[in-house]
Design an enzyme around this catalytic site. Structure first.
Site, PDB file in Angstrom:
ATOM      1  CD  GLU A  94      34.312  15.851  94.986  1.00 18.36           C
ATOM      2  OE1 GLU A  94      33.496  15.716  95.780  1.00 18.36           O
ATOM      3  OE2 GLU A  94      34.830  15.561  96.058  1.00 18.36           O
ATOM      4  CB  CYS A 107      41.314  11.566  91.891  1.00 17.01           C
ATOM      5  SG  CYS A 107      40.025  10.126  92.642  1.00 17.01           S
ATOM      6  CB  CYS A 114      28.730   5.234  96.315  1.00 15.42           C
ATOM      7  SG  CYS A 114      29.365   4.007  96.723  1.00 15.42           S
ATOM      8  CB  CYS A 118      32.068   2.602 103.788  1.00 17.49           C
ATOM      9  SG  CYS A 118      32.692   1.914 102.183  1.00 17.49           S
ATOM     10  CB  CYS A 121      32.488   6.919 102.262  1.00 10.27           C
ATOM     11  SG  CYS A 121      32.916   7.476 101.026  1.00 10.27           S
ATOM     12  CG  ASN A 292      40.205  14.322 104.490  1.00  9.45           C
ATOM     13  OD1 ASN A 292      39.552  15.278 104.697  1.00  9.45           O
ATOM     14  ND2 ASN A 292      41.010  13.759 103.588  1.00  9.45           N
ATOM     15  CB  CYS A 335      35.666  10.751  99.090  1.00  5.21           C
ATOM     16  SG  CYS A 335      36.775   9.576  97.998  1.00  5.21           S
TER      17      CYS A 335
HETATM   18  N1  SAH Z   1      34.111   2.726  96.146  1.00  3.47           N
HETATM   19  C1  SAH Z   1      36.220   2.520  96.389  1.00  3.47           C
HETATM   20  C2  SAH Z   1      36.776   3.856  95.366  1.00  3.47           C
HETATM   21  C3  SAH Z   1      35.894   5.120  96.114  1.00  3.47           C
HETATM   22  S1  SAH Z   1      36.474   5.527  97.715  1.00  3.47           S
HETATM   23  C4  SAH Z   1      36.406   1.911  97.229  1.00  3.47           C
HETATM   24  O1  SAH Z   1      35.653   1.592  98.418  1.00  3.47           O
HETATM   25  O2  SAH Z   1      37.451   1.775  97.123  1.00  3.47           O
HETATM   26  C5  SAH Z   1      38.489   5.356  97.626  1.00  3.47           C
HETATM   27  C6  SAH Z   1      38.957   5.325  98.788  1.00  3.47           C
HETATM   28  O3  SAH Z   1      39.006   6.538  99.991  1.00  3.47           O
HETATM   29  C7  SAH Z   1      38.623   4.192  99.738  1.00  3.47           C
HETATM   30  O4  SAH Z   1      39.416   3.433 100.167  1.00  3.47           O
HETATM   31  C8  SAH Z   1      37.751   4.862 100.532  1.00  3.47           C
HETATM   32  O5  SAH Z   1      37.428   4.148 101.527  1.00  3.47           O
HETATM   33  C9  SAH Z   1      38.251   6.322 100.838  1.00  3.47           C
HETATM   34  N2  SAH Z   1      37.714   6.914 102.096  1.00  3.47           N
HETATM   35  C10 SAH Z   1      36.302   7.150 101.896  1.00  3.47           C
HETATM   36  N3  SAH Z   1      36.187   8.656 102.302  1.00  3.47           N
HETATM   37  C11 SAH Z   1      36.973   7.855 103.517  1.00  3.47           C
HETATM   38  C12 SAH Z   1      37.687   9.407 104.513  1.00  3.47           C
HETATM   39  N4  SAH Z   1      36.955  10.535 104.956  1.00  3.47           N
HETATM   40  N5  SAH Z   1      38.845   9.754 104.538  1.00  3.47           N
HETATM   41  C13 SAH Z   1      39.805   8.514 104.644  1.00  3.47           C
HETATM   42  N6  SAH Z   1      39.469   8.060 103.223  1.00  3.47           N
HETATM   43  C14 SAH Z   1      38.320   7.190 102.374  1.00  3.47           C
END
Ligand code: SAH
Length: 349
Positions: A94, A107, A114, A118, A121, A292, A335
């Site tokens: 996406e 974006c 991935c 985390c 995420c 989110n 994401c």
């Molecule tokens: N892997 C990279 C980029 C992808 S995510 C990274 O970790 O930076 C882009 C951003 O969105 C990152 O800061 C990630 O931690 C954040 N993110 C992921 N899921 C999220 C969510 N559910 N709510 C808010 N931010 C989120």
């Protein structure tokens, strides 16, 4: 398995060598490159000044990757568009298009899924399937520019995947995207977001590119960070911040620290104080992101009052803070959420 090499992933130099090896005149490389990266053509039939004989030779070992939009959702709130693309091997990724006053930003995803794990995420729930090729990263921008009919001025590598875990392809993507003979997007309009792969941050710093590095911090100390980000078990905040300092020294680009606020996890006034101490004296910008909520995870968004108190505490220490405006709230914000929904509906058919 598809073994043909993707022409969209190749730099002008590589195309030059390829064309030469086929016994074709050198200028064909420039023509081909312009068709692919400037005129955004996908099919040989569109490339009217390239003779059929040339294609007959090329198609033995080469192909042009092109993504197919399988779903496009438009937010009724702010016009943000989410795109689900099908890759040639059937995988789904996406991308998001956002309209700002300063231009249109895309974006993009850098991997299918991935492997960073985390806890908040959606992209990482099923792990990583594979890295995206440079051509697959570029084509998210190209297809979106064609489908919206509007020029893309900014690109953020903040979709699914960890870009520094796909480092070589990322560099190639950045170099083609900013190339004068292609879309020529300014390095200053690019952001790469990472969860903190220290050796790669240092390598990227050595490239001395003028792009913004966004570092996903999300916690003010190692202990808390380890509880939500597995990468924190490999690299400490000390190591990460010193790599970020090196990035700033080498490139002159201020780091953006991303901090997703999760209710009861990292949003207390104590957290804000620790974070201020951590970043004090650094040329930093903090982007607070109201988390989110993801269906499969039990985290909830901080209360408005907590978010504004958190911001005020940081500002008291002279830290530059913004709160990210939530875009496309009504169309599966976080994401990887849209992709998950799409895949689960397909599975149940
Ligand atoms: N892997 C990279 C980029 C992808 S995510 C990274 O970790 O930076 C882009 C951003 O969105 C990152 O800061 C990630 O931690 C954040 N993110 C992921 N899921 C999220 C969510 N559910 N709510 C808010 N931010 C989120």
């Amino acid at each position: 398995m598809q073994t043909k090499k993707d022409l969209k992933s190749m730099t002008m130099e590589e195309l030059g060598e390829t064309v030469k090896a086929l016994g074709e005149p050198g200028y064909r490389a420039k023509q081909l490159y312009e068709w692919i990266h400037k005129k955004l053509a996908d099919r040989p039939e569109e490339m009217t000044n390239l003779p059929k004989g040339f294609w007959d030779k090329l198609k033995e070992d080469y192909r042009i990757i092109s993504l197919e939009a399988v779903e496009i959702l438009t937010s009724k709130i702010d016009g943000t568009k989410k795109f689900l693309f099908r890759l040639p091997d059937g995988n789904i990724i996406e991308s998001v298009w956002m309209k700002y006053r300063h231009g249109n930003s895309v974006c993009i995803s850098s991997q299918v899924g991935c492997r960073m794990g985390c806890a908040f995420c959606a992209s990482t729930i099923d792990g990583m399937e594979r890295n995206l090729l440079p051509g697959e990263m570029l084509d998210q921008v190209y297809q979106i520019q064609k489908l919206t009919g509007e020029r893309v001025s900014h690109v953020v590598v903040m979709g699914s995947g960890e870009p520094l875990d796909n480092y070589e392809n990322l560099l190639r993507f950045l170099s083609i995207l900013t190339d004068e003979q292609g879309l020529c997007i300014s390095q200053r309009n690019l952001t790469v977001s990472t969860c903190g792969l220290v050796p790669k941050i240092r390598e990227l710093a050595k490239e001395r590119l003028s792009l913004t590095l966004a570092l996903s911090l999300h916690a003010p100390n190692d202990e808390k960070r380890k509880s939500i980000m597995p990468i924190a078990k490999t690299y400490s905040l000390d190591e990460i911040l010193s790599a970020c300092d090196e990035y700033f020294e080498k490139t002159g680009r201020r780091i953006t620290y991303e901090y997703s606020l999760i209710q009861g996890v990292n949003d207390s006034s104590q957290d804000a104080k620790e974070l201020s101490a951590l970043l004090k004296g650094r040329k930093a910008h903090i982007n607070l992101i109201p988390i989110n909520p993801v269906k499969e995870r039990s985290f909830s968004q901080s209360k408005q009052k907590n978010i504004s108190d958190f911001k005020i505490e940081l500002e008291k220490h002279g830290i530059n803070v913004t709160v990210r405006r939530e875009m496309g709230r009504d169309i599966d914000g976080a994401c990887g959420q849209l992709r998950r929904r799409y895949l689960s509906i397909r599975k149940n058919l």
